[in-house]
Design a protein around this motif. Structure first.
Motif, PDB file in Angstrom:
ATOM      1  N   GLY A 148      -4.549   0.928  14.278  1.00 49.07           N
ATOM      2  CA  GLY A 148      -3.846   2.335  13.884  1.00 49.07           C
ATOM      3  C   GLY A 148      -2.969   2.092  13.139  1.00 49.07           C
ATOM      4  O   GLY A 148      -1.987   2.919  13.114  1.00 49.07           O
ATOM      5  N   LYS A 149      -2.461   1.191  12.362  1.00 48.14           N
ATOM      6  CA  LYS A 149      -1.518   0.731  11.458  1.00 48.14           C
ATOM      7  C   LYS A 149      -1.808   0.264  10.088  1.00 48.14           C
ATOM      8  O   LYS A 149      -3.055   0.143   9.844  1.00 48.14           O
ATOM      9  N   SER A 150      -1.182   0.282   9.053  1.00 47.50           N
ATOM     10  CA  SER A 150      -1.463  -0.038   7.834  1.00 47.50           C
ATOM     11  C   SER A 150      -1.420  -1.486   7.631  1.00 47.50           C
ATOM     12  O   SER A 150      -0.923  -2.441   8.500  1.00 47.50           O
ATOM     13  N   PRO A 151      -2.480  -2.155   6.768  1.00 46.62           N
ATOM     14  CA  PRO A 151      -2.520  -3.450   6.653  1.00 46.62           C
ATOM     15  C   PRO A 151      -1.266  -4.341   6.264  1.00 46.62           C
ATOM     16  O   PRO A 151      -0.983  -5.451   6.879  1.00 46.62           O
ATOM     17  N   ALA A 152      -0.359  -3.599   5.747  1.00 47.03           N
ATOM     18  CA  ALA A 152       1.183  -4.251   5.296  1.00 47.03           C
ATOM     19  C   ALA A 152       1.806  -4.309   6.648  1.00 47.03           C
ATOM     20  O   ALA A 152       2.237  -5.573   6.928  1.00 47.03           O
ATOM     21  N   ALA A 153       1.716  -3.292   7.449  1.00 48.78           N
ATOM     22  CA  ALA A 153       2.652  -3.486   8.640  1.00 48.78           C
ATOM     23  C   ALA A 153       1.970  -4.584   9.661  1.00 48.78           C
ATOM     24  O   ALA A 153       2.636  -5.158  10.325  1.00 48.78           O
ATOM     25  N   CYS A 154       0.475  -4.619   9.822  1.00 50.97           N
ATOM     26  CA  CYS A 154      -0.239  -5.697  10.210  1.00 50.97           C
ATOM     27  C   CYS A 154       0.335  -6.956   9.728  1.00 50.97           C
ATOM     28  O   CYS A 154       0.416  -7.929  10.748  1.00 50.97           O
ATOM     29  N   THR A 155       0.312  -7.392   8.736  1.00 57.51           N
ATOM     30  CA  THR A 155       0.764  -8.534   8.149  1.00 57.51           C
ATOM     31  C   THR A 155       2.232  -8.886   8.318  1.00 57.51           C
ATOM     32  O   THR A 155       2.377  -9.932   8.957  1.00 57.51           O
TER      33      THR A 155
END
Length: 123
Positions: free
Chosen positions: A108-115
């Motif tokens: 449930g996070k953005s791809p940038a936050a996961c990176t």
């Protein structure tokens, strides 16, 4: 053991030569001792090449077990220091090789936050 074999061979020769069995005398004892000495000399006088002890080229299995245990313990420590979201990102990416977009949808996070979390976990 060699003396028993030598005595048995001497007795066999005596019994084949004569039909009556008699107790072994000094001849048989001398023959047995001579045979034993000859066998001992043959064992001591080895003229072939001596081979060196084999070298261990592969690591010992015990070392593999120690390495696996230390890696497991290190991974457990790393996972305990991470937040639940960071732990999920790390395990999904490193263990299961899931793409960043799928991880972002799962947590449930953005791809940038996961990176960013993934890079933070690696440090």
């Amino acid at each position: 053991m060699a003396l028993v074999v030598a005595a048995g061979a001497a007795l066999l020769r005596i019994t084949r030569a004569k039909t009556t069995l008699r107790l072994p005398g000094p001849d048989t004892t001398r023959q047995s001792l001579n045979r034993l000495r000859a066998m001992k000399r043959r064992m001591e006088a080895f003229v072939g090449p001596w081979l060196p002890d084999p070298l261990l080229t592969a690591p010992d299995d015990a070392e593999d077990v120690d390495l696996a245990e230390s890696v497991s313990m290190g991974l457990m420590i790393v996972l305990e220091t991470l937040s639940p979201t960071g732990r999920s990102v790390f395990v999904l990416r490193e263990a299961f090789d899931v793409s960043g977009d799928e991880i972002a949808a799962a947590v449930g996070k953005s791809p940038a936050a996961c990176t960013v979390r993934k890079l933070g976990c690696r440090r």
